[in-house]
Design a protein around this motif. Structure first.
Motif, PDB file in Angstrom:
ATOM      1  N   SER A 269      12.289  11.915  -2.250  1.00  0.00           N
ATOM      2  CA  SER A 269      11.942  11.179  -1.039  1.00  0.00           C
ATOM      3  C   SER A 269      10.430  11.019  -0.901  1.00  0.00           C
ATOM      4  N   SER A 270       9.904  11.195   0.288  1.00  0.00           N
ATOM      5  CA  SER A 270       8.476  10.970   0.488  1.00  0.00           C
ATOM      6  C   SER A 270       7.629  12.056  -0.162  1.00  0.00           C
ATOM      7  N   GLY A 271       8.194  13.248  -0.313  1.00  0.00           N
ATOM      8  CA  GLY A 271       7.595  14.333  -1.093  1.00  0.00           C
ATOM      9  C   GLY A 271       6.147  14.612  -0.785  1.00  0.00           C
ATOM     10  N   THR A 272       5.346  14.633  -1.838  1.00  0.00           N
ATOM     11  CA  THR A 272       3.897  14.739  -1.670  1.00  0.00           C
ATOM     12  C   THR A 272       3.267  13.457  -2.186  1.00  0.00           C
TER      13      THR A 272
ATOM     14  N   PRO B 211       0.811  -1.221   0.000  1.00  0.00           N
ATOM     15  CA  PRO B 211       0.000   0.000   0.000  1.00  0.00           C
ATOM     16  C   PRO B 211       0.846   1.275   0.000  1.00  0.00           C
ATOM     17  N   ILE B 212       0.556   2.148  -0.908  1.00  0.00           N
ATOM     18  CA  ILE B 212       1.192   3.474  -0.927  1.00  0.00           C
ATOM     19  C   ILE B 212       0.300   4.433  -1.709  1.00  0.00           C
ATOM     20  N   THR B 213       0.096   5.602  -1.154  1.00  0.00           N
ATOM     21  CA  THR B 213      -0.685   6.641  -1.837  1.00  0.00           C
ATOM     22  C   THR B 213       0.138   7.143  -3.028  1.00  0.00           C
ATOM     23  N   PRO B 214      -0.443   7.363  -4.185  1.00  0.00           N
ATOM     24  CA  PRO B 214      -1.870   7.343  -4.501  1.00  0.00           C
ATOM     25  C   PRO B 214      -2.341   6.089  -5.227  1.00  0.00           C
ATOM     26  N   VAL B 215      -1.651   4.963  -5.053  1.00  0.00           N
ATOM     27  CA  VAL B 215      -2.045   3.777  -5.817  1.00  0.00           C
ATOM     28  C   VAL B 215      -2.690   2.682  -4.959  1.00  0.00           C
TER      29      VAL B 215
ATOM     30  N   PRO C 198       8.559   6.851  -3.427  1.00  0.00           N
ATOM     31  CA  PRO C 198       9.652   6.083  -2.821  1.00  0.00           C
ATOM     32  C   PRO C 198       9.521   4.573  -3.077  1.00  0.00           C
ATOM     33  N   GLY C 199       8.285   4.110  -3.266  1.00  0.00           N
ATOM     34  CA  GLY C 199       8.088   2.701  -3.631  1.00  0.00           C
ATOM     35  C   GLY C 199       8.581   2.434  -5.037  1.00  0.00           C
ATOM     36  N   HIS C 200       8.438   3.431  -5.900  1.00  0.00           N
ATOM     37  CA  HIS C 200       8.935   3.317  -7.276  1.00  0.00           C
ATOM     38  C   HIS C 200      10.469   3.252  -7.276  1.00  0.00           C
ATOM     39  N   VAL C 201      11.082   3.974  -6.334  1.00  0.00           N
ATOM     40  CA  VAL C 201      12.542   3.894  -6.199  1.00  0.00           C
ATOM     41  C   VAL C 201      12.939   2.447  -5.879  1.00  0.00           C
ATOM     42  N   LEU C 202      12.269   1.840  -4.886  1.00  0.00           N
ATOM     43  CA  LEU C 202      12.571   0.438  -4.545  1.00  0.00           C
ATOM     44  C   LEU C 202      12.263  -0.492  -5.716  1.00  0.00           C
ATOM     45  N   MET C 203      11.207  -0.158  -6.454  1.00  0.00           N
ATOM     46  CA  MET C 203      10.772  -1.012  -7.571  1.00  0.00           C
ATOM     47  C   MET C 203      11.817  -1.064  -8.690  1.00  0.00           C
ATOM     48  N   GLN C 204      12.746  -0.099  -8.678  1.00  0.00           N
ATOM     49  CA  GLN C 204      13.805  -0.138  -9.689  1.00  0.00           C
ATOM     50  C   GLN C 204      14.703  -1.360  -9.515  1.00  0.00           C
ATOM     51  N   ASP C 205      14.749  -1.903  -8.301  1.00  0.00           N
ATOM     52  CA  ASP C 205      15.555  -3.107  -8.052  1.00  0.00           C
ATOM     53  C   ASP C 205      15.013  -4.274  -8.905  1.00  0.00           C
ATOM     54  N   PRO C 206      13.739  -4.669  -8.729  1.00  0.00           N
ATOM     55  CA  PRO C 206      13.217  -5.713  -9.624  1.00  0.00           C
ATOM     56  C   PRO C 206      13.125  -5.280 -11.085  1.00  0.00           C
ATOM     57  N   LEU C 207      12.836  -4.005 -11.334  1.00  0.00           N
ATOM     58  CA  LEU C 207      12.753  -3.574 -12.744  1.00  0.00           C
ATOM     59  C   LEU C 207      14.104  -3.735 -13.439  1.00  0.00           C
ATOM     60  N   SER C 208      15.179  -3.549 -12.687  1.00  0.00           N
ATOM     61  CA  SER C 208      16.483  -3.707 -13.320  1.00  0.00           C
ATOM     62  C   SER C 208      16.749  -5.184 -13.637  1.00  0.00           C
TER      63      SER C 208
END
Lengths: 338, 224
Positions: free
Chosen positions: A108-111, A30-34, A78-88
Motif C-alpha cells: 500500500s502507501s508504505g514508506t 506527482p508521487i514521492t520519491p519520483v 501505489p502509483g506503480h500498482v496503477l501503472m500495471q494497467d497500462p503496462l499490461s
C-alpha cells in the motif's frame, strides 16, 4: 550538461538521459520519491501533461507511442500498482512504453523513499507473462546509461521497459560523466496515416491469443543475449557468492572489497537487468561457490528470480539477508560474515 | 464505401448502424485517412476490423486516455474514442472527466444502451432506476447517470456535447459532424448516442424501439 565529469543528483541524471535519448513528451503524476523526476523534466522545458492519476498518465504514454512519440512516465509504490494497467496493455500490444520507477516500501502507501519490494511488480505485474525489460541501476552513472538503454531497447524490440530505482539513488549526488556517445534508436508511428491498420488487443479464440503470447515469448527470448547485463566482481575462486541488485548492489560491492581484505573468498553477482536475467553469467559466477548469499531490501523477491535462473547443478547452500523496506549498509553485510 | 469485414455484432445491435454513420461522415469529409478509431472494452471492441479506417482496440475503460495521448503525438490526426456507457461513465469516468476538463481535442462517441451488454446485461451507471438486472435483482437503486449534463459544467468554450438517438440518423450524422469540427478547432467533443440492445433488453422488433422512446424521456436529446 554532464558530458564531462561533474556532480549531479539522480533525478537530474535520469532526466538528462531522457532528453539525450530523444524523448519529447512526459506524462506524470506527482508521487514521492519520483516527483523531482517529473518536475526536473518540466523545469528543463520538456513538454508534459500532469494527468489525473497514474492510469491516465500511463495510457497517455501508450497512445503517444502508438502515434510515434518518444514519451515516458515515472511513478512509485501505489502509483506503480496503477501503472500495471497500462503496462499490461503495453505488454499485450508490444508498445515501447518507458517507465522510471522509484521503489517505495510496501504494501500500500508504505514508506516513501526506499525499498526493493517492487521487483515482482516490475517483472511480473499485469495479467500476462512478464515480458518486460527491467533495469536496476546501482550508481548514478548506471542510472543514466540504463535509462538511455531503456528507450533504445524499448523502441528496437518493442517491449515495455522499466528503470527500477529508488529515492536514495534519485535524490543522492554522485560523480557523473558520459564516457561514450550512445546512438539513439528512432521512434516511429505504430499506426501510419491511411494504412487502414486493424490492430487487436482482445482475441475471440484461446488459440489466437496462445499464438500471440508464444510469439512474444519467442521474441523476448531471442533478444535476451543482447539485452542482459550483470556485473561479476571478484568471483574467481570465490567460495561465497554474494548476489544483490540496485543500490544494495553498491553496498554489496563495497562489502566484497572489505571481506576480501580480511581473507574471505567472496565474490559478487550483480544483475543490471532483472528481466531478462543474465543467467549464463550467474551460473558462471555460481560455479564452485559453496554458499550463495542473496541480500535485498525485500523478503525474497530477488531470491526468487535468482533461484529460477540457477542451473540445478550450481545450487549451493543459500543464505538470505532480507531487510524489507530497510536500507542495507555495507557494514551490515560485512558483519554477517564475522 | 468499402466495408472491411461483416459485422460481428448481435442481430439488431445499434453499434453497426453507428459505425456505418461514422464512416459515412468521415468519407464525406475526406477524413478516413486522418482518422484513427480507438475502441474501449465491451461491445465497442467488435468494431476492430469493421471500417476502412485505422482502428485499434485498447483496454478496460482506457480508450479516452489512450486517444488523447495519440492526439498529442499526432496533432493532425482525427482521434476518435468509441466506448460504451459503462466504459465511459463507470470504469473510464475519471479519464473522460479530466479529458473534458482539460479540453483535450479528441472525439468521444459514447454508445449508451443502458446496460453492460457484452457481459450479459448487468447494471450500468445509465440503467434506469428500478430496472432489474442480474447484478440488481430487486431493481437498480441509483439515479441514471447523465454524462453530457455532468460534463457541461467543466468544458471550455468551443467544446461540443450532445445526445442523439440511433433511430434518428440525421441527428447522429449532424452531431458527428459537429464533434469532428470541434476537434479540428482544437476542442473536446462528446456525443452520446442512445442505442438499442435487443439481446439484453430481451425485446423483439417494435418493442426494441418502443423501449428506446421511453429512454429518451430519461435521457433528453439535444446539445449541452
Amino acid at each position: 550538461m554532464f558530458k564531462n565529469k561533474k556532480l549531479a543528483t539522480g533525478y537530474e541524471v535520469a532526466i538528462e538521459a531522457c532528453f539525450d535519448a530523444g524523448a519529447t513528451m512526459m506524462y506524470g503524476y506527482p508521487i514521492t520519491p519520483v516527483t523531482e523526476v517529473f518536475t526536473e523534466w518540466i523545469k528543463r522545458g520538456g513538454e508534459s501533461l500532469q494527468a489525473e492519476d497514474e492510469i491516465a498518465a500511463g495510457f497517455g504514454v501508450c497512445g503517444g507511442v502508438i502515434g510515434g512519440q518518444k514519451t515516458f512516465t515515472t511513478t512509485a509504490g501505489p502509483g506503480h500498482v496503477l501503472m500495471q494497467d497500462p503496462l499490461s496493455m503495453a505488454e499485450g500490444m508490444r508498445l515501447p512504453m518507458v517507465v522510471i520507477v522509484g521503489q517505495r516500501g510496501g504494501p500500500s502507501s508504505g514508506t516513501v523513499i526506499y525499498s526493493q519490494q517492487e521487483v515482482n511488480l516490475a517483472v511480473h505485474g499485469g495479467n500476462g507473462e512478464g515480458l518486460r525489460l527491467v533495469y536496476s541501476p546501482s550508481t548514478i552513472e548506471e542510472l543514466y546509461f540504463l535509462t538511455r538503454r531503456a528507450f533504445n531497447e524499448a523502441w528496437l524490440y518493442r517491449f515495455p521497459s522499466i528503470i527500477l530505482t529508488d529515492g536514495y539513488l534519485l535524490k543522492s549526488q554522485g560523480v557523473f560523466s558520459v564516457k561514450e556517445d550512445l546512438k539513439n534508436v528512432s521512434s516511429y508511428p505504430l499506426v501510419k496515416e491511411g494504412e487502414q491498420k486493424h490492430w487487436r488487443n482482445i482475441y475471440t479464440l484461446e488459440e489466437e491469443l496462445n499464438e500471440v503470447v508464444l510469439q512474444n515469448k519467442k521474441d523476448f527470448d531471442s533478444i535476451k543475449e543482447k539485452v542482459v547485463s550483470a556485473e561479476t566482481y571478484q568471483t574467481t575462486g570465490a567460495e561465497i557468492l554474494l548476489i544483490a541488485h540496485g543500490i544494495v548492489g553498491a553496498a554489496a560491492k563495497e562489502a566484497v572489497d572489505i571481506l576480501r581484505q580480511q581473507g574471505i573468498k567472496i565474490g559478487l553477482f550483480r544483475p543490471l537487468t532483472l528481466s531478462p536475467l543474465a543467467d549464463k553469467e550467474l551460473n558462471q559466477a555460481a560455479k564452485g561457490a559453496k554458499k550463495i548469499v542473496i541480500v535485498e531490501s525485500s523478503l525474497g523477491q530477488l531470491a526468487e528470480i535468482i533461484r529460477t535462473n540457477l542451473d540445478p547443478k550450481n545450487i549451493a547452500t543459500f543464505e538470505y539477508l532480507q531487510f524489507p523496506a530497510l536500507g542495507v549498509e555495507t557494514e551490515t553485510i560485512v558483519k554477517h560474515f564475522k | 464505401m468499402l466495408l472491411e469485414e461483416s459485422a460481428k455484432f448481435c442481430p439488431g445491435c445499434g453499434y453497426s448502424i453507428i459505425l456505418m454513420m461514422l464512416n459515412q461522415v468521415l468519407l464525406s469529409q475526406k477524413l478516413q485517412t486522418k482518422a484513427v478509431l480507438g475502441l474501449d472494452i465491451g461491445c465497442s471492441l467488435l468494431g476492430w476490423n469493421y471500417l476502412p479506417v485505422n482502428t485499434f482496440q485498447t483496454h478496460h475503460g482506457r480508450v479516452v486516455s489512450t486517444m488523447l495521448g495519440y492526439k498529442r503525438a499526432q496533432k493532425d490526426s482525427v482521434s476518435l474514442a468509441l466506448v460504451g456507457d459503462g466504459g465511459a461513465y463507470a470504469i473510464g469516468w475519471q479519464g473522460l472527466f479530466y479529458a473534458a476538463r482539460r479540453d483535450e481535442p479528441v472525439t468521444v462517441i459514447v454508445v449508451n444502451n443502458t446496460v453492460y451488454a457484452m457481459t450479459g446485461g448487468q447494471t450500468a451507471p445509465t440503467t434506469p432506476c428500478g430496472q432489474r438486472t442480474s447484478t440488481a435483482p430487486v431493481g437498480c437503486a441509483d439515479k441514471p447517470f447523465q454524462g453530457p449534463e455532468f460534463l457541461k459544467n467543466v468544458i471550455q468554450p468551443g467544446a461540443f456535447l450532445a445526445r442523439v438517438a440511433v433511430n434518428d440518423p440525421k441527428a447522429v450524422v449532424s452531431a458527428l459532424e459537429k464533434t469532428l469540427a470541434a476537434q479540428q478547432a482544437g476542442h473536446f467533443s462528446l456525443v452520446e448516442i442512445l442505442s438499442v440492445c435487443p439481446t439484453n433488453w430481451r425485446t423483439v422488433g417494435k418493442a426494441t424501439f418502443d423501449y428506446l422512446e421511453k429512454l429518451k424521456k430519461v435521457y433528453p436529446l439535444g446539445e449541452f
